[in-house]
Design a protein around this motif. Structure first.
Motif, PDB file in Angstrom:
ATOM      1  N   LYS A 102       0.813  -1.225   0.000  1.00 58.40           N
ATOM      2  CA  LYS A 102       0.000   0.000   0.000  1.00 58.40           C
ATOM      3  C   LYS A 102       0.847   1.276   0.000  1.00 58.40           C
ATOM      4  CE  LYS A 102      -3.898  -2.225   2.263  1.00 58.40           C
ATOM      5  NZ  LYS A 102      -3.328  -3.576   2.116  1.00 58.40           N
ATOM      6  N   GLY A 103       2.081   1.177   0.403  1.00 61.54           N
ATOM      7  CA  GLY A 103       2.934   2.362   0.435  1.00 61.54           C
ATOM      8  C   GLY A 103       2.690   3.239   1.641  1.00 61.54           C
ATOM      9  N   LYS A 104       1.716   2.890   2.451  1.00 56.66           N
ATOM     10  CA  LYS A 104       1.367   3.675   3.640  1.00 56.66           C
ATOM     11  C   LYS A 104       1.264   2.760   4.848  1.00 56.66           C
ATOM     12  CE  LYS A 104       0.643   7.515   1.229  1.00 56.66           C
ATOM     13  NZ  LYS A 104       1.424   8.761   1.405  1.00 56.66           N
ATOM     14  N   LYS A 105       1.461   3.354   6.014  1.00 60.31           N
ATOM     15  CA  LYS A 105       1.305   2.617   7.264  1.00 60.31           C
ATOM     16  C   LYS A 105       0.437   3.432   8.216  1.00 60.31           C
ATOM     17  CE  LYS A 105       4.348   0.192   9.205  1.00 60.31           C
ATOM     18  NZ  LYS A 105       5.533  -0.282   9.940  1.00 60.31           N
ATOM     19  N   VAL A 106      -0.461   2.733   8.899  1.00 62.83           N
ATOM     20  CA  VAL A 106      -1.367   3.373   9.857  1.00 62.83           C
ATOM     21  C   VAL A 106      -0.716   3.355  11.230  1.00 62.83           C
ATOM     22  CG1 VAL A 106      -3.615   3.228  10.978  1.00 62.83           C
ATOM     23  CG2 VAL A 106      -3.403   2.720   8.528  1.00 62.83           C
ATOM     24  N   THR A 107      -0.608   4.557  11.806  1.00 60.80           N
ATOM     25  CA  THR A 107       0.014   4.646  13.130  1.00 60.80           C
ATOM     26  C   THR A 107      -1.010   4.576  14.255  1.00 60.80           C
ATOM     27  OG1 THR A 107      -0.092   7.080  13.015  1.00 60.80           O
ATOM     28  CG2 THR A 107       1.928   6.001  12.226  1.00 60.80           C
ATOM     29  N   LYS A 108      -2.274   4.917  13.923  1.00 60.06           N
ATOM     30  CA  LYS A 108      -3.337   4.840  14.923  1.00 60.06           C
ATOM     31  C   LYS A 108      -4.605   4.336  14.229  1.00 60.06           C
ATOM     32  CE  LYS A 108      -5.886   7.493  18.421  1.00 60.06           C
ATOM     33  NZ  LYS A 108      -6.103   8.840  19.015  1.00 60.06           N
ATOM     34  N   GLU A 109      -5.143   3.231  14.694  1.00 57.88           N
ATOM     35  CA  GLU A 109      -6.284   2.598  14.039  1.00 57.88           C
ATOM     36  C   GLU A 109      -7.580   3.374  14.233  1.00 57.88           C
ATOM     37  OE1 GLU A 109      -6.565  -1.329  15.540  1.00 57.88           O
ATOM     38  OE2 GLU A 109      -4.935  -2.121  14.285  1.00 57.88           O
ATOM     39  N   CYS A 110      -8.453   3.257  13.262  1.00 58.55           N
ATOM     40  CA  CYS A 110      -9.794   3.839  13.359  1.00 58.55           C
ATOM     41  C   CYS A 110     -10.552   3.158  14.496  1.00 58.55           C
ATOM     42  CB  CYS A 110     -10.546   3.636  12.036  1.00 58.55           C
ATOM     43  SG  CYS A 110     -12.299   4.050  12.115  1.00 58.55           S
ATOM     44  N   PRO A 111     -11.128   3.927  15.423  1.00 59.84           N
ATOM     45  CA  PRO A 111     -11.816   3.302  16.570  1.00 59.84           C
ATOM     46  C   PRO A 111     -13.120   2.607  16.179  1.00 59.84           C
ATOM     47  CG  PRO A 111     -12.135   5.680  16.594  1.00 59.84           C
ATOM     48  CD  PRO A 111     -11.152   5.397  15.488  1.00 59.84           C
ATOM     49  N   HIS A 112     -13.646   2.895  15.007  1.00 53.32           N
ATOM     50  CA  HIS A 112     -14.943   2.316  14.603  1.00 53.32           C
ATOM     51  C   HIS A 112     -14.781   0.957  13.928  1.00 53.32           C
ATOM     52  CE1 HIS A 112     -17.036   6.087  15.539  1.00 53.32           C
ATOM     53  NE2 HIS A 112     -15.983   6.706  15.007  1.00 53.32           N
ATOM     54  N   CYS A 113     -13.793   0.837  13.028  1.00 47.58           N
ATOM     55  CA  CYS A 113     -13.599  -0.452  12.340  1.00 47.58           C
ATOM     56  C   CYS A 113     -12.410  -1.221  12.889  1.00 47.58           C
ATOM     57  CB  CYS A 113     -13.439  -0.230  10.840  1.00 47.58           C
ATOM     58  SG  CYS A 113     -11.921   0.675  10.388  1.00 47.58           S
ATOM     59  N   LYS A 114     -11.714  -0.647  13.887  1.00 49.06           N
ATOM     60  CA  LYS A 114     -10.548  -1.279  14.515  1.00 49.06           C
ATOM     61  C   LYS A 114      -9.430  -1.569  13.504  1.00 49.06           C
ATOM     62  CE  LYS A 114     -13.044  -1.378  18.245  1.00 49.06           C
ATOM     63  NZ  LYS A 114     -12.842  -0.309  19.253  1.00 49.06           N
ATOM     64  N   GLY A 115      -9.347  -0.693  12.509  1.00 48.65           N
ATOM     65  CA  GLY A 115      -8.283  -0.835  11.524  1.00 48.65           C
ATOM     66  C   GLY A 115      -8.580  -1.809  10.398  1.00 48.65           C
ATOM     67  N   THR A 116      -9.775  -2.451  10.418  1.00 44.85           N
ATOM     68  CA  THR A 116     -10.104  -3.421   9.363  1.00 44.85           C
ATOM     69  C   THR A 116     -10.536  -2.736   8.070  1.00 44.85           C
ATOM     70  OG1 THR A 116     -12.410  -3.582  10.079  1.00 44.85           O
ATOM     71  CG2 THR A 116     -10.817  -5.105  11.085  1.00 44.85           C
ATOM     72  N   ARG A 117     -10.896  -1.436   8.149  1.00 45.70           N
ATOM     73  CA  ARG A 117     -11.293  -0.616   7.007  1.00 45.70           C
ATOM     74  C   ARG A 117     -12.698  -0.912   6.493  1.00 45.70           C
ATOM     75  NH1 ARG A 117      -6.886  -1.004   2.531  1.00 45.70           N
ATOM     76  NH2 ARG A 117      -7.018  -3.226   2.991  1.00 45.70           N
TER      77      ARG A 117
END
Length: 286
Positions: A102-117
């Motif tokens: 993806k070329g990107k990294k998530v440093t803090k996950e979305c609290p709603h989907c828990k980082g699952t997108r």
């Protein structure tokens, strides 16, 4: 086929590569013979995977929580060099295992989907059954299946599943029914009506000649709508008659029957190839 067309502008893999298409979802929808005759609109509630509306499919709590991958520099790929021998170097390109391309990294996950997108969502689709459609036919809604940031949604495909009817059996565009008549009806004739499959009109069935057991009467244009003609033409209705014989006769009744009908049979039997005999089939066209 018809259906909704919904396209989502989501980020794919590195380098803007075209996203693959996700799997289709197949759903069986029970329909009555009446609905296949008159047409119908059936609302179907479905549960599917949807892009998280809070992070827009990024998986991050905010845009500031997305960093460029330090391993691949945002390209989504890594260059691997391997020494094959003295002065011989092999260079290979592979997907970055740190950011998964993806070329990107998530440093803090979305609290709603828990980082699952993605999340679960409910939707309602209206299946339009056209007059004359048949059992097993498909109604397709393109790009209405599960969503994911890494692929385009597949289609939701509804398969029409005809439920049995209490009176009529469908074969193609024709309808088949069975009717039981008395011995008196079989000998002197009769007239009666059937409730048509549309639950509105009546179908008149009548006979003035002798009706043997198993006799098939064809009523032209009383079958199912022919979809290929835009439901302007119809198939036929075939009615098979079965004769209900009396359980027993007293002596006086037997003598009277013999006096009227005679004692010897005049029915001509047609031989079959296997040596058995059968009465010739008769169809009456109206």
């Amino acid at each position: 086929f018809f259906g909704g067309h919904v396209k989502f502008d989501r980020r794919g893999g590195a380098g803007g590569r075209a996203k693959p298409r996700g799997p289709d979802v197949h759903i069986h929808v029970p329909v009555s013979l009446l609905e296949l005759y008159t047409g119908a609109e059936i609302d179907v509630d479905i549960s599917k995977q949807a892009i998280c509306p809070h992070c827009d499919g990024s998986g991050a709590a905010s845009p500031d929580d997305i960093d460029t991958c330090s391993t691949c520099g945002g390209s989504g790929v890594r260059i691997i060099k391997q020494m094959l021998g003295p002065g011989i170097m092999q260079q290979m390109q592979t997907t970055c295992d740190e950011c998964h391309g993806k070329g990107k990294k998530v440093t803090k996950e979305c609290p709603h989907c828990k980082g699952t997108r993605v999340t679960r969502a409910s939707d309602q689709l209206t299946v339009r059954v056209e007059p004359g459609m048949g059992d097993g036919e498909m109604v397709m809604f393109e790009e209405e299946a599960d969503q994911h940031p890494d692929h385009e949604p597949g289609s939701v495909v509804f398969h029409l599943q005809q439920e049995p009817h209490a009176v009529y059996e469908r074969r193609g565009d024709d309808l088949y029914a069975e009717e039981t008549i008395t011995l008196a009806d079989a000998l002197v004739g009769f007239s009666r009506t059937l409730q048509h499959v549309d639950n509105k009109s009546k179908v008149e069935i009548k006979r003035s000649a002798v009706t043997p057991p198993g006799f098939v009467q064809r009523l032209a244009g009383k079958g199912m709508p022919k979809r290929a003609t835009g439901a302007s033409k119809f198939g036929d209705l075939y009615v098979t008659y079965w004769v209900q014989f009396p359980a027993e006769l007293d002596a006086a009744s037997k003598d009277e029957v013999q006096r009227i009908l005679g004692k010897e049979s005049k029915v001509k039997w047609a031989p079959k190839k296997d040596g058995q005999r059968q009465a010739p089939q008769t169809h009456d066209e109206l």
